[in-house]
Design an enzyme around this catalytic site. Structure first.
Site, short mmCIF file in Angstrom:
data_model
loop_
_atom_site.label_atom_id
_atom_site.label_comp_id
_atom_site.label_asym_id
_atom_site.label_seq_id
_atom_site.Cartn_x
_atom_site.Cartn_y
_atom_site.Cartn_z
N ASP A 83 77.05 18.32 72.74
CA ASP A 83 76.26 17.84 71.60
C ASP A 83 75.03 18.75 71.43
O ASP A 83 74.62 19.43 72.36
CB ASP A 83 75.81 16.39 71.87
N GLU A 105 75.54 8.69 69.93
CA GLU A 105 75.46 9.87 70.82
C GLU A 105 75.06 9.46 72.22
O GLU A 105 75.60 9.96 73.21
CB GLU A 105 74.45 10.87 70.27
O1 LIG Z 1 71.53 12.81 65.13
C1 LIG Z 1 71.77 13.99 65.27
C2 LIG Z 1 71.86 14.67 66.55
O2 LIG Z 1 71.07 14.15 67.56
C3 LIG Z 1 71.86 16.19 66.53
O3 LIG Z 1 72.54 16.58 67.68
C4 LIG Z 1 70.50 16.81 66.56
O4 LIG Z 1 69.75 16.33 65.47
C5 LIG Z 1 70.59 18.35 66.50
O5 LIG Z 1 71.18 18.72 65.31
P1 LIG Z 1 71.36 20.23 64.88
O6 LIG Z 1 72.39 20.83 65.76
O7 LIG Z 1 71.81 20.16 63.44
O8 LIG Z 1 70.02 20.89 65.02
#
Ligand SMILES: O=C[C@H](O)[C@H](O)[C@H](O)COP(=O)(O)O
Length: 241
Positions: A83, A105
């Site tokens: 993630d 998550e």
């Molecule tokens: O709710 C979203 C998640 O926690 C994402 O993993 C986090 O916001 C990071 O997202 P990105 O990869 O788009 O920066």
């Protein structure tokens, strides 16, 4: 290397760790999206895995990629979750939830023996809190919950604007679980564990975006290459069936 290239590099490194037969938690966000796309390529090449998505958005993408899916009722223990994160500190503590998926998550990460975070290097911080902390709250009693959050956070040394998250069309953002998100602009969080405990004690708070003791490693890509933090093979104990 662009930020997008860096995200894809980190995702590619994580996909290389996936082995046949694994039960995988599939993260949410623009970085996890690269992981799901690359995983789809491997699945179409013959890799056999089962994925548990952390959001309806990721579910739709994984389905389109042809990745076999399950949920935590049928598959309550996972081998690996990959993630993204909004912030990562030196102790692998995270802020997540910028995309609003923090609750699923966290449930999926907690059911996983390993959680590997993938990110570009803008997400590395010395102290968590530059990114406003997402706090998931039930709609009922919102006004009272916000006041209680403010007081609980102040007790943990955190003060700042609490803003109810809205979408681009100014309608309220609603999570996959039917809750709202309050984004808390605390700035530097002196004691994330203390703040976590304080927020979870507020009735009306469902969960928050501090992930503590969940990530087992991180893969961070920059224009200079890839760095890993923690042990990519390390596992955590997960509840046994
Ligand atoms: O709710 C979203 C998640 O926690 C994402 O993993 C986090 O916001 C990071 O997202 P990105 O990869 O788009 O920066």
């Amino acid at each position: 290397m662009s930020v997008e290239d860096a995200k894809r590099e980190a995702a590619a490194r994580a996909v290389a760790l996936v082995e046949d037969g694994m039960r995988l938690g599939l993260g949410t966000g623009s970085t996890a999206k690269h992981f799901v796309a690359l995983l789809g390529e491997r699945v179409r090449g013959g890799l056999s895995v089962i994925g548990v998505p952390t959001s309806e958005r990721t579910r739709a993408q994984a389905e389109a990629e042809g990745i076999p899916l399950s949920d935590l009722d049928a598959t309550p223990q996972l081998d690996l979750t990959v993630d993204g994160a909004d912030e990562i500190d030196e102790d692998l503590r995270l802020i997540k939830g910028g995309g609003g998926a923090l609750l699923r998550e966290k449930i999926v990460a907690a059911a996983s023996a390993r959680m590997i975070v993938i990110a570009d290097d803008s997400k590395r911080v010395a102290v968590l809190g530059r990114f406003p902390l997402p706090i998931e709250v039930v709609p009922f009693g919102l006004g009272a919950t916000k006041l209680a959050v403010r007081d609980a956070a102040a007790g943990a040394g955190c003060r700042g604007d609490l803003r109810l998250r809205r979408q681009a069309d100014s309608s309220l953002f609603v999570t996959d679980g039917g809750h709202y998100i309050v984004d808390a602009a605390f700035g530097a969080i002196p004691d994330p564990e203390d703040l976590s405990r304080a927020l979870l004690a507020v009735p009306g708070v469902v969960d928050h975006g501090l992930f503590i003791g969940l990530a087992t490693a991180a893969i961070v890509a920059s224009p200079h290459g890839i760095s890993t933090y923690g042990d990519l093979t390390k596992t955590r104990m997960v509840p046994r069936s």
